[in-house]
Design an enzyme around this catalytic site. Structure first.
Site, PDB file in Angstrom:
ATOM      1  N   LYS A  20       0.784  -1.193   0.132  1.00 63.27           N
ATOM      2  CA  LYS A  20       0.486  -0.411   0.053  1.00 63.27           C
ATOM      3  C   LYS A  20       1.177   1.706  -0.247  1.00 63.27           C
ATOM      4  CE  LYS A  20       1.276   1.121   4.686  1.00 63.27           C
ATOM      5  NZ  LYS A  20       1.674   2.093   4.951  1.00 63.27           N
ATOM      6  N   ASP A 173      -2.592  -1.400  10.411  1.00 65.63           N
ATOM      7  CA  ASP A 173      -2.373  -1.877   8.941  1.00 65.63           C
ATOM      8  C   ASP A 173      -3.152  -3.362   8.388  1.00 65.63           C
ATOM      9  OD1 ASP A 173      -1.430   0.993   8.706  1.00 65.63           O
ATOM     10  OD2 ASP A 173       0.787  -0.153   8.082  1.00 65.63           O
TER      11      ASP A 173
HETATM   12  O1  C5P Z   1       0.547  -1.816  15.168  1.00 64.06           O
HETATM   13  P1  C5P Z   1       1.898  -1.882  15.172  1.00 64.06           P
HETATM   14  O2  C5P Z   1       2.332  -2.642  15.409  1.00 64.06           O
HETATM   15  O3  C5P Z   1       2.186  -1.812  13.232  1.00 64.06           O
HETATM   16  O4  C5P Z   1       2.243  -0.169  15.672  1.00 64.06           O
HETATM   17  C1  C5P Z   1       3.661  -0.247  15.969  1.00 64.06           C
HETATM   18  C2  C5P Z   1       4.238   1.404  16.453  1.00 64.06           C
HETATM   19  O5  C5P Z   1       4.228   1.891  15.735  1.00 64.06           O
HETATM   20  C3  C5P Z   1       3.449   1.441  17.855  1.00 64.06           C
HETATM   21  O6  C5P Z   1       4.057   0.127  18.588  1.00 64.06           O
HETATM   22  C4  C5P Z   1       3.549   2.689  17.893  1.00 64.06           C
HETATM   23  O7  C5P Z   1       4.862   2.712  18.846  1.00 64.06           O
HETATM   24  C5  C5P Z   1       3.845   2.644  16.585  1.00 64.06           C
HETATM   25  N1  C5P Z   1       2.430   3.848  16.128  1.00 64.06           N
HETATM   26  C6  C5P Z   1       1.915   4.576  17.122  1.00 64.06           C
HETATM   27  N2  C5P Z   1       0.685   5.143  16.761  1.00 64.06           N
HETATM   28  C7  C5P Z   1      -0.314   4.397  15.652  1.00 64.06           C
HETATM   29  C8  C5P Z   1       0.331   3.238  14.973  1.00 64.06           C
HETATM   30  C9  C5P Z   1       2.056   2.794  15.677  1.00 64.06           C
HETATM   31  O8  C5P Z   1       1.802   5.501  17.779  1.00 64.06           O
HETATM   32  N3  C5P Z   1      -1.353   4.691  14.634  1.00 64.06           N
END
Ligand code: C5P
Length: 342
Positions: A20, A173
């Site tokens: 994406k 995501d």
């Molecule tokens: O959700 P995911 O595991 O992909 O997110 C990885 C990291 O990115 C989270 O632990 C956080 O530190 C950061 N993040 C965030 N806000 C979001 C998505 C991700 O702070 N909306």
């Protein structure tokens, strides 16, 4: 959506797992749970990995052509328990970049078997084309496709709501990739509103450029907070952006493409700014970093220009730069056509 064929007693599915790009990413503020509240517009693109998934009697076998991911074989019927810990597991390969317990493919399969309580095994092969840790959602896409494939192979034990909840637990995501077209994602990125059209990108080539290093998403969010401005919640006009996307006038929409995470990432890696200037000087209507980067995309009016600029990028910056020209999958029909052509 999934191509099937018989394989001994089991079935095998081969799936395209697309990347994406974020056309718009506004960070509205930090939440008590440590995530950030965002509003982002994402569209799948035709750059994709290929996954092959087959049910087996027990255990798991994960093989890949990617040197960034550790392969993993475990014959234990309860193989997924080990993935919850960071300790070593029998049969575990070693990789600096992504060990098994962090690999979203393995975590998705583990969560699926845990949720459903099914007692069988799985063999997964992954052919990787999407750069790892590049802001293109490759791992999240793989995870979503594993959930869909396992659900299909085992007779759909999980309804859509449970798949969605499982996907959101795996990563912000991942829910986006359960769908097929452009979408607005809100919350921490897991609340998905499909967008009917994205005419601005229809028929227009998208050039992707990755400098060959990864950017950590948590770092990008932390660094944004440290800049003290963009994470405060300045509301960028996402509604206006979506209207312009649907109207289809690329030049009118171009100034509204936005990514709040560009600020800290471009500050740390100024080469990304130089790439963007290079692309704009050669006719790109839009240049923007995708997600937490560092992959940058450029939208052109015509394919031959995109291909010419791609060649010029390699002449100027060397053969090690990773580039691709792809198209945005701007709706269900296009996504289906693309999958048929696989
Ligand atoms: O959700 P995911 O595991 O992909 O997110 C990885 C990291 O990115 C989270 O632990 C956080 O530190 C950061 N993040 C965030 N806000 C979001 C998505 C991700 O702070 N909306």
């Amino acid at each position: 959506m999934l191509a099937r064929f018989a394989f001994y007693m089991a079935e095998v599915v081969q799936i395209r797992s697309e990347a994406k790009i974020n056309l718009f990413l506004n960070v509205l503020g930090r939440r008590p749970d440590g995530y950030h509240e965002i509003e982002t517009v994402m569209v799948p693109v035709s750059l994709s990995d290929v996954l092959e998934v087959a049910l087996t009697g027990s255990g798991i076998e994960f093989r890949t052509d990617s040197t960034a991911l550790a392969e993993y074989v475990n014959h234990s019927p309860d193989w997924w328990h080990g993935l919850e810990h960071t300790g070593s597991m029998p049969g575990q390969a070693v990789s600096d970049q992504c060990p098994p317990h962090r690999n979203l493919v393995l975590r998705a399969a583990a969560e699926f078997f845990k949720q459903t309580g099914l007692r069988c095994g799985v063999r997964i092969r992954l052919w990787k084309s999407i750069p790892v840790a590049g802001g293109l959602g490759g791992g999240s896409s793989n995870a979503a496709k594993i959930l869909l494939a396992l659900n299909q192979l085992t007779g759909n034990p999980l309804d859509y709501a449970r798949l969605l909840a499982l996907a959101a637990r795996l990563g912000s995501d991942v829910p986006f990739f359960l769908g097929e077209g452009p979408a607005l994602a809100t919350g921490r990125g897991e609340i998905i509103t499909p967008l009917p059209e994205c005419r601005v990108l229809e028929g227009r080539p998208v050039l992707l450029l990755n400098p060959g290093f990864g950017v950590s998403t948590p770092w990008a969010y932390r660094a944004l907070a440290a800049t003290g401005d963009a994470a405060r919640g300045a509301p960028a006009p996402v509604a206006r952006f979506i209207e312009l996307l649907q109207q289809g006038d690329l030049r009118a929409a171009a100034p509204f493409f936005y990514n709040a995470l560009e600020k800290p990432v471009l500050r740390k890696y100024p080469i990304l700014e130089i790439y963007q200037e290079f692309l704009r000087a050669r006719g790109a209507a839009v240049t923007l970093m995708s997600g937490s980067g560092p992959t940058t995309f450029a939208v052109f009016e015509h394919s031959d220009t995109a291909e010419r600029v791609r060649a010029e990028l390699h002449d100027r910056f060397g053969p090690n730069l990773w580039t691709a020209v792809c198209e945005a999958l701007t709706g269900r029909a296009l996504a289906a056509k693309y999958r048929r052509a696989a």
